[in-house]
Design a protein around this motif. Sequence first.
Motif, PDB file in Angstrom:
ATOM      1  N   TYR A 198     -68.316  39.700 -39.623  1.00  0.00           N
ATOM      2  CA  TYR A 198     -67.323  40.507 -39.556  1.00  0.00           C
ATOM      3  C   TYR A 198     -67.459  41.285 -41.118  1.00  0.00           C
ATOM      4  CZ  TYR A 198     -64.898  39.729 -35.381  1.00  0.00           C
ATOM      5  OH  TYR A 198     -64.861  39.291 -34.022  1.00  0.00           O
ATOM      6  N   GLY A 199     -67.510  42.465 -41.297  1.00  0.00           N
ATOM      7  CA  GLY A 199     -67.436  43.206 -42.575  1.00  0.00           C
ATOM      8  C   GLY A 199     -66.401  44.398 -42.888  1.00  0.00           C
ATOM      9  N   ALA A 200     -66.522  44.808 -43.830  1.00  0.00           N
ATOM     10  CA  ALA A 200     -65.551  45.945 -44.465  1.00  0.00           C
ATOM     11  C   ALA A 200     -65.683  47.153 -43.611  1.00  0.00           C
ATOM     12  CB  ALA A 200     -65.439  46.160 -45.852  1.00  0.00           C
ATOM     13  N   SER A 201     -64.471  47.824 -43.086  1.00  0.00           N
ATOM     14  CA  SER A 201     -64.796  48.977 -42.258  1.00  0.00           C
ATOM     15  C   SER A 201     -65.277  50.065 -43.192  1.00  0.00           C
ATOM     16  CB  SER A 201     -63.315  49.557 -42.015  1.00  0.00           C
ATOM     17  OG  SER A 201     -62.622  48.716 -41.161  1.00  0.00           O
ATOM     18  N   LEU A 205     -63.957  60.915 -36.251  1.00  0.00           N
ATOM     19  CA  LEU A 205     -62.729  60.482 -36.833  1.00  0.00           C
ATOM     20  C   LEU A 205     -62.307  61.918 -37.562  1.00  0.00           C
ATOM     21  CD1 LEU A 205     -64.610  57.497 -38.443  1.00  0.00           C
ATOM     22  CD2 LEU A 205     -62.969  57.503 -36.672  1.00  0.00           C
ATOM     23  N   VAL A 206     -63.111  62.852 -38.014  1.00  0.00           N
ATOM     24  CA  VAL A 206     -62.483  63.889 -38.869  1.00  0.00           C
ATOM     25  C   VAL A 206     -61.768  64.677 -37.691  1.00  0.00           C
ATOM     26  CG1 VAL A 206     -63.115  66.254 -39.564  1.00  0.00           C
ATOM     27  CG2 VAL A 206     -64.385  63.963 -40.331  1.00  0.00           C
ATOM     28  N   GLY A 207     -62.225  64.565 -36.436  1.00  0.00           N
ATOM     29  CA  GLY A 207     -61.530  65.438 -35.376  1.00  0.00           C
ATOM     30  C   GLY A 207     -59.932  64.503 -35.098  1.00  0.00           C
ATOM     31  N   LYS A 208     -60.071  63.469 -35.145  1.00  0.00           N
ATOM     32  CA  LYS A 208     -58.716  62.550 -35.171  1.00  0.00           C
ATOM     33  C   LYS A 208     -57.898  62.831 -36.405  1.00  0.00           C
ATOM     34  CE  LYS A 208     -60.346  58.769 -32.397  1.00  0.00           C
ATOM     35  NZ  LYS A 208     -60.699  57.223 -32.355  1.00  0.00           N
ATOM     36  N   ALA A 209     -58.462  62.967 -37.335  1.00  0.00           N
ATOM     37  CA  ALA A 209     -57.771  63.088 -38.764  1.00  0.00           C
ATOM     38  C   ALA A 209     -57.050  64.295 -38.908  1.00  0.00           C
ATOM     39  CB  ALA A 209     -58.581  62.712 -39.831  1.00  0.00           C
ATOM     40  N   PHE A 210     -57.711  65.495 -38.354  1.00  0.00           N
ATOM     41  CA  PHE A 210     -57.267  66.611 -38.792  1.00  0.00           C
ATOM     42  C   PHE A 210     -56.787  67.611 -37.751  1.00  0.00           C
ATOM     43  CE2 PHE A 210     -59.861  65.592 -42.385  1.00  0.00           C
ATOM     44  CZ  PHE A 210     -59.098  65.942 -43.334  1.00  0.00           C
ATOM     45  N   ILE A 211     -57.260  67.231 -36.288  1.00  0.00           N
ATOM     46  CA  ILE A 211     -56.935  68.196 -35.260  1.00  0.00           C
ATOM     47  C   ILE A 211     -55.981  67.786 -34.144  1.00  0.00           C
ATOM     48  CG2 ILE A 211     -58.049  69.345 -33.438  1.00  0.00           C
ATOM     49  CD1 ILE A 211     -60.648  69.213 -35.045  1.00  0.00           C
ATOM     50  N   ASP A 212     -54.778  68.618 -34.285  1.00  0.00           N
ATOM     51  CA  ASP A 212     -53.755  68.471 -33.186  1.00  0.00           C
ATOM     52  C   ASP A 212     -54.241  69.665 -32.082  1.00  0.00           C
ATOM     53  OD1 ASP A 212     -52.503  66.348 -34.352  1.00  0.00           O
ATOM     54  OD2 ASP A 212     -51.336  67.739 -35.683  1.00  0.00           O
ATOM     55  N   GLU A 213     -53.443  69.411 -31.012  1.00  0.00           N
ATOM     56  CA  GLU A 213     -53.612  70.119 -29.913  1.00  0.00           C
ATOM     57  C   GLU A 213     -53.285  71.645 -30.484  1.00  0.00           C
ATOM     58  OE1 GLU A 213     -54.506  71.400 -26.133  1.00  0.00           O
ATOM     59  OE2 GLU A 213     -54.619  69.130 -26.675  1.00  0.00           O
ATOM     60  N   VAL A 239     -58.905  53.853 -41.922  1.00  0.00           N
ATOM     61  CA  VAL A 239     -58.043  53.420 -40.835  1.00  0.00           C
ATOM     62  C   VAL A 239     -58.176  53.600 -39.657  1.00  0.00           C
ATOM     63  CG1 VAL A 239     -55.514  53.467 -40.297  1.00  0.00           C
ATOM     64  CG2 VAL A 239     -56.181  53.415 -42.876  1.00  0.00           C
ATOM     65  N   LEU A 240     -58.867  54.808 -39.321  1.00  0.00           N
ATOM     66  CA  LEU A 240     -59.135  55.524 -38.250  1.00  0.00           C
ATOM     67  C   LEU A 240     -60.111  54.526 -37.450  1.00  0.00           C
ATOM     68  CD1 LEU A 240     -58.389  59.252 -38.368  1.00  0.00           C
ATOM     69  CD2 LEU A 240     -56.949  57.761 -37.379  1.00  0.00           C
ATOM     70  N   LYS A 241     -61.139  54.469 -38.471  1.00  0.00           N
ATOM     71  CA  LYS A 241     -62.449  53.741 -37.983  1.00  0.00           C
ATOM     72  C   LYS A 241     -62.008  52.296 -37.589  1.00  0.00           C
ATOM     73  CE  LYS A 241     -66.985  51.962 -39.560  1.00  0.00           C
ATOM     74  NZ  LYS A 241     -67.600  52.286 -38.359  1.00  0.00           N
ATOM     75  N   GLN A 242     -61.238  51.865 -38.296  1.00  0.00           N
ATOM     76  CA  GLN A 242     -60.829  50.299 -37.754  1.00  0.00           C
ATOM     77  C   GLN A 242     -60.345  49.993 -36.526  1.00  0.00           C
ATOM     78  OE1 GLN A 242     -58.014  49.405 -40.967  1.00  0.00           O
ATOM     79  NE2 GLN A 242     -59.083  49.073 -42.547  1.00  0.00           N
ATOM     80  N   SER A 243     -59.744  51.126 -35.999  1.00  0.00           N
ATOM     81  CA  SER A 243     -59.129  51.192 -34.740  1.00  0.00           C
ATOM     82  C   SER A 243     -60.036  51.605 -33.775  1.00  0.00           C
ATOM     83  CB  SER A 243     -57.891  51.766 -34.610  1.00  0.00           C
ATOM     84  OG  SER A 243     -58.181  53.162 -34.901  1.00  0.00           O
ATOM     85  N   THR A 244     -61.523  51.897 -33.927  1.00  0.00           N
ATOM     86  CA  THR A 244     -62.370  52.517 -33.099  1.00  0.00           C
ATOM     87  C   THR A 244     -63.508  51.408 -33.020  1.00  0.00           C
ATOM     88  OG1 THR A 244     -61.931  54.615 -33.983  1.00  0.00           O
ATOM     89  CG2 THR A 244     -64.103  54.175 -32.770  1.00  0.00           C
ATOM     90  N   ASP A 245     -64.147  50.822 -34.001  1.00  0.00           N
ATOM     91  CA  ASP A 245     -65.157  49.819 -33.863  1.00  0.00           C
ATOM     92  C   ASP A 245     -64.996  48.765 -34.882  1.00  0.00           C
ATOM     93  OD1 ASP A 245     -65.927  51.296 -35.997  1.00  0.00           O
ATOM     94  OD2 ASP A 245     -67.923  51.736 -35.245  1.00  0.00           O
ATOM     95  N   LEU A 246     -64.090  48.799 -35.755  1.00  0.00           N
ATOM     96  CA  LEU A 246     -63.584  47.848 -36.739  1.00  0.00           C
ATOM     97  C   LEU A 246     -64.786  48.036 -37.994  1.00  0.00           C
ATOM     98  CD1 LEU A 246     -62.132  45.626 -37.959  1.00  0.00           C
ATOM     99  CD2 LEU A 246     -63.827  43.796 -37.011  1.00  0.00           C
TER     100      LEU A 246
END
Length: 397
Positions: A64-67, A106-114, A259-266
């Motif tokens: 395993y490695g750093a995100s 990830l940018v979509g998750k970080a910046f875009i709400d409905e 942080v968002l990447k960690q919950s996606t694919d580590l």
Amino acid sequence: MVQFSKRVPADGTDAVGAILAAAADPSVISFAGGLPAPELFPVAEMKKAVDTVFDEHGREAMQYGASRGVTELRELITKRVKEREGIDSKVENVMVTTGSEQVLDLVGKAFIDEGDEVLVEDPTYLCALDVYRSYGAKFVSVPQDDQGLRVDALEEALKNHPKAKLLYTVSNFQNPTGKTMPVDRRKKVAELAAKYDVMVLEDNPYGDIRFEGEHVPAIKAFDTTDHVLYMSTFSKILAPGFRLGWVLGDPKVIDKLTVLKQSTDLHTDQLAQWAVVEFFAQNDINKHVDQISALYGKRKDLMIEGMKKYFPEGVKYTNPEGGMFLWVKVPGVTDTVELFKKCLKEKVAFVPGDPFFAGKPEPGTFRLNYSNMQEDKIEEGLKRLGKALSDAVNENK
């Protein structure tokens, strides 16, 4: 009944996938895909690099490695963007991703709400539209001219949409048009981002592949307020199968994306990251990129020659200085998907323009790829395409 989320297209169709599948018929000369030329993949050199990785970093590559990614690869990226793009950065500014598509997500998750507004070039990269649409974005289309994104129209859009969250732009050899934004506009985009407090996602997957003209520094090079995120990939210069992309920006933003990447694919594939590090150490990457650029430039020139020879009068097309695509407009055609079907009967394929538009599509437009087509097939393919276009134009007179 299966209850899908709103992110799944309601009709369950994949129009682009269906087009590409049809174009995959071996009897069809396809200008539809966006694939690099596989004959230039450095297979032997990469094998040597991977062998070295197993010899010297085997356990580390398999653990395993750093995100954020392998430190040595992030250092390599900061050095390269300084040399190539004039971007000053440190390791903490960079996160390695599983392809550049993951940056979009990830940018979509970080910046875009409905309901949030996202500014995009008209037309723009279709997968970016798909990703941001899945997060509920409302698009504001900004027109282009022969030099790409119009900054006067961008400022007008920012004035009219003060709550816009993000501007997405492909600054070099744009997908789908092949256009490149000049340096004065890049400076203005950075200025407007600061003035109107909007984030810019600058996507530059094709910038290294220049076969004509002078290199232009990235928008990020003119960003003094940390409003620009810069993303790129190793897919176009090394191996798309490795799925190695990266994003560079303000460490505070990179922290959130991590942080968002960690919950996606580590983390992204460790072996692929180390292989690229070792490849760069053992080989002259610029020489390799020059070989890619030379081949693509040759194929693009053949495309232009064939279009001049076989396309009906009045058809317009871009003439890019690099990258992998050019854009065609056929006057009088109102249904580009129907045009695609006619071309498929002639055993030639392209990608219709409709999916590249966030709003109302411009009829009679389509994208052609030249990077993945053997030279001996380019003229025959354009001859077939020219016949289909002539038939379509005559039908619409």
